[in-house]
Scaffold this active site. Structure first.
Site, PDB file in Angstrom:
ATOM      1  N   THR A   1       0.878  -1.180   0.000  1.00 58.83           N
ATOM      2  CA  THR A   1       0.000   0.000   0.000  1.00 58.83           C
ATOM      3  C   THR A   1       0.905   1.217   0.000  1.00 58.83           C
ATOM      4  OG1 THR A   1      -1.646  -1.173   1.307  1.00 58.83           O
ATOM      5  CG2 THR A   1      -1.847   1.213   1.206  1.00 58.83           C
TER       6      THR A   1
ATOM      7  N   LYS B   1      -7.892   1.422  -2.979  1.00 58.48           N
ATOM      8  CA  LYS B   1      -7.507   1.005  -1.617  1.00 58.48           C
ATOM      9  C   LYS B   1      -7.664   2.160  -0.619  1.00 58.48           C
ATOM     10  CE  LYS B   1      -5.141  -1.089   1.710  1.00 58.48           C
ATOM     11  NZ  LYS B   1      -5.472  -2.326   2.378  1.00 58.48           N
TER      12      LYS B   1
ATOM     13  N   LYS C   1      -1.765   5.077   8.610  1.00 56.93           N
ATOM     14  CA  LYS C   1      -0.984   5.173   7.371  1.00 56.93           C
ATOM     15  C   LYS C   1      -1.927   5.365   6.170  1.00 56.93           C
ATOM     16  CE  LYS C   1       1.520   2.347   4.074  1.00 56.93           C
ATOM     17  NZ  LYS C   1       2.016   1.030   3.671  1.00 56.93           N
TER      18      LYS C   1
HETATM   19  P1  NAD Z   1       5.989  -5.643   7.399  1.00 55.51           P
HETATM   20  O1  NAD Z   1       6.681  -4.436   7.955  1.00 55.51           O
HETATM   21  O2  NAD Z   1       5.681  -6.794   8.286  1.00 55.51           O
HETATM   22  O3  NAD Z   1       6.831  -6.213   6.132  1.00 55.51           O
HETATM   23  C1  NAD Z   1       7.557  -5.426   5.241  1.00 55.51           C
HETATM   24  C2  NAD Z   1       8.855  -6.161   4.943  1.00 55.51           C
HETATM   25  O4  NAD Z   1       9.580  -5.444   3.950  1.00 55.51           O
HETATM   26  C3  NAD Z   1       9.765  -6.294   6.169  1.00 55.51           C
HETATM   27  O5  NAD Z   1      10.080  -7.653   6.399  1.00 55.51           O
HETATM   28  C4  NAD Z   1      10.995  -5.463   5.796  1.00 55.51           C
HETATM   29  O6  NAD Z   1      12.204  -5.985   6.328  1.00 55.51           O
HETATM   30  C5  NAD Z   1      10.953  -5.584   4.283  1.00 55.51           C
HETATM   31  N1  NAD Z   1      11.743  -4.528   3.612  1.00 55.51           N
HETATM   32  C6  NAD Z   1      11.826  -3.217   3.940  1.00 55.51           C
HETATM   33  N2  NAD Z   1      12.652  -2.592   3.080  1.00 55.51           N
HETATM   34  C7  NAD Z   1      13.089  -3.529   2.199  1.00 55.51           C
HETATM   35  C8  NAD Z   1      13.960  -3.501   1.089  1.00 55.51           C
HETATM   36  N3  NAD Z   1      14.559  -2.375   0.701  1.00 55.51           N
HETATM   37  N4  NAD Z   1      14.189  -4.652   0.419  1.00 55.51           N
HETATM   38  C9  NAD Z   1      13.588  -5.811   0.810  1.00 55.51           C
HETATM   39  N5  NAD Z   1      12.755  -5.908   1.853  1.00 55.51           N
HETATM   40  C10 NAD Z   1      12.505  -4.773   2.536  1.00 55.51           C
HETATM   41  O7  NAD Z   1       4.652  -5.067   6.720  1.00 55.51           O
HETATM   42  P2  NAD Z   1       3.360  -5.920   6.287  1.00 55.51           P
HETATM   43  O8  NAD Z   1       2.381  -5.908   7.400  1.00 55.51           O
HETATM   44  O9  NAD Z   1       3.799  -7.195   5.655  1.00 55.51           O
HETATM   45  O10 NAD Z   1       2.769  -4.948   5.167  1.00 55.51           O
HETATM   46  C11 NAD Z   1       3.336  -4.859   3.869  1.00 55.51           C
HETATM   47  C12 NAD Z   1       2.471  -3.913   3.036  1.00 55.51           C
HETATM   48  O11 NAD Z   1       1.128  -4.419   2.998  1.00 55.51           O
HETATM   49  C13 NAD Z   1       2.367  -2.488   3.600  1.00 55.51           C
HETATM   50  O12 NAD Z   1       2.419  -1.596   2.529  1.00 55.51           O
HETATM   51  C14 NAD Z   1       1.036  -2.483   4.324  1.00 55.51           C
HETATM   52  O13 NAD Z   1       0.456  -1.176   4.377  1.00 55.51           O
HETATM   53  C15 NAD Z   1       0.227  -3.412   3.437  1.00 55.51           C
HETATM   54  N6  NAD Z   1      -0.910  -4.077   4.115  1.00 55.51           N
HETATM   55  C16 NAD Z   1      -0.736  -4.639   5.350  1.00 55.51           C
HETATM   56  C17 NAD Z   1      -1.817  -5.265   5.957  1.00 55.51           C
HETATM   57  C18 NAD Z   1      -1.664  -5.902   7.322  1.00 55.51           C
HETATM   58  O14 NAD Z   1      -2.697  -6.225   7.944  1.00 55.51           O
HETATM   59  N7  NAD Z   1      -0.460  -6.125   7.824  1.00 55.51           N
HETATM   60  C19 NAD Z   1      -3.051  -5.324   5.318  1.00 55.51           C
HETATM   61  C20 NAD Z   1      -3.183  -4.784   4.043  1.00 55.51           C
HETATM   62  C21 NAD Z   1      -2.081  -4.155   3.450  1.00 55.51           C
END
Ligand code: NAD
Length: 288
Positions: free
Chosen positions: A87, A162, A237
């Site tokens: 997102t 979204k 966010k």
């Molecule tokens: P998270 O923080 O658990 O995972 C993100 C991952 O990206 C981490 O493991 C981090 O180490 C990795 N990362 C960061 N920079 C990086 C890079 N340069 N190269 C490679 N890896 C890198 O977040 P999440 O909960 O998995 O969410 C991911 C996305 O999905 C976000 O944009 C969030 O808004 C969206 N989202 C989350 C949810 C939820 O319920 N968690 C629901 C819908 C959408």
């Protein structure tokens, strides 16, 4: 397919595992040192991109997405499919599309709804933006990781859908929490309020499916001491992304603006790490 998966966090891990279970070969990369069974973890980002038919990204925000696309687009195989499920702000989504399309890659922005539970169960909803050709190539993967994919329009349209959806969700959750706060302070049994509103004109997803009052309606995070679920800081966010986008196109969204302010205040005052429905006990704890 040979798939590179970049960003193996709470959402990315189960999504990548579902692709492996469906028989795809997945090379996973994350900047943090993570341990994960079932996926071929690679040590450099290039190894998750070079020679891949498809690269999926699931990253925290638009700034990181831009940095990652700057790194991976030059390494992409011609005509490979790049799917971004993070997102992010609409401008970053468009930046990623432009960069990749100039390099003859197919791109889709495909943020998801459904949370970690949906990612684990393979029941996410994908909101997709990109060309018809890119969408049809991505569809078989959406079918593995989710239960529904809507092609919303050109590049960026998935992110627009979204943030509009989550702006409604934030506003409606606050509305439901206000009603339960008022009903409670006036001495109304919350169960009765639920019974009336869930089949009346005030009914909505936040009340009917995700009731913020514990012990009422279907099981939701309020029944588990408000453990997320969908954390308040993630709601914040998305509300901030909606307000950033509203500013760009001069759209008046007064309730979206107010919802963003209220979630900011909540997150600053102990709400971080709690489900976004914990807005209810917080409101109840305050005086007018
Ligand atoms: P998270 O923080 O658990 O995972 C993100 C991952 O990206 C981490 O493991 C981090 O180490 C990795 N990362 C960061 N920079 C990086 C890079 N340069 N190269 C490679 N890896 C890198 O977040 P999440 O909960 O998995 O969410 C991911 C996305 O999905 C976000 O944009 C969030 O808004 C969206 N989202 C989350 C949810 C939820 O319920 N968690 C629901 C819908 C959408």
């Amino acid at each position: 397919m040979k798939i590179g998966f970049i960003g193996l966090g709470n959402m990315g891990r189960p999504m990548a595992l579902n692709l492996v279970e469906a028989g795809h070969s997945v090379a996973g990369y994350d900047i943090s040192n993570i341990a994960l069974q079932g996926i071929d973890l690679v040590k450099s980002i290039d190894q998750a991109v070079v020679g891949m038919d498809c690269v999926v990204t699931m990253l925290p925000n638009g700034e990181i997405l831009r940095e990652v696309y700057d790194q991976i687009v030059p390494q992409g195989r011609k005509n490979a499919l790049f799917i971004d499920c993070s997102t992010v702000d609409v401008q970053s989504a468009n930046y990623a599309h432009d960069l990749a399309n100039k390099a003859d890659l197919f791109t889709i922005d495909a943020p998801v709804s459904g949370g970690v539970g949906g990612a684990e169960a393979g029941t996410l909803t994908f909101m997709a933006g990109g060309t018809d050709a890119a969408f049809s190539r991505a569809t078989p993967l959406f079918e593995i990781m989710g239960q529904k994919a809507v092609h919303c329009g050109v590049g960026g349209a998935g992110q627009i859908a979204k943030i509009c959806n989550n702006m409604i969700l934030g506003i409606s959750m606050i509305g439901v929490c206000e009603a339960f706060t008022l009903g409670d302070k006036l001495g109304l049994d919350p169960q009765k309020l639920y019974e009336v509103v869930s089949t009346s004109s005030g009914s909505c997803w936040s009340l009917n499916n995700y009731c913020p009052a514990p012990g009422i309606g279907p099981t939701s995070p309020s029944d588990n001491d408000y453990a997320p679920g969908f954390a308040s800081e993630l709601m914040l966010k998305d509300l901030n992304l909606s307000q950033q986008a509203a500013g760009l196109v001069d759209a008046k969204t007064p309730l979206g603006e107010m919802a963003a302010k209220l979630y900011q205040e909540f997150v600053n005052n102990g709400g971080e790490g709690s489900d976004f429905s914990a807005m209810l006990p917080w409101l109840k704890s305050m005086k007018r």
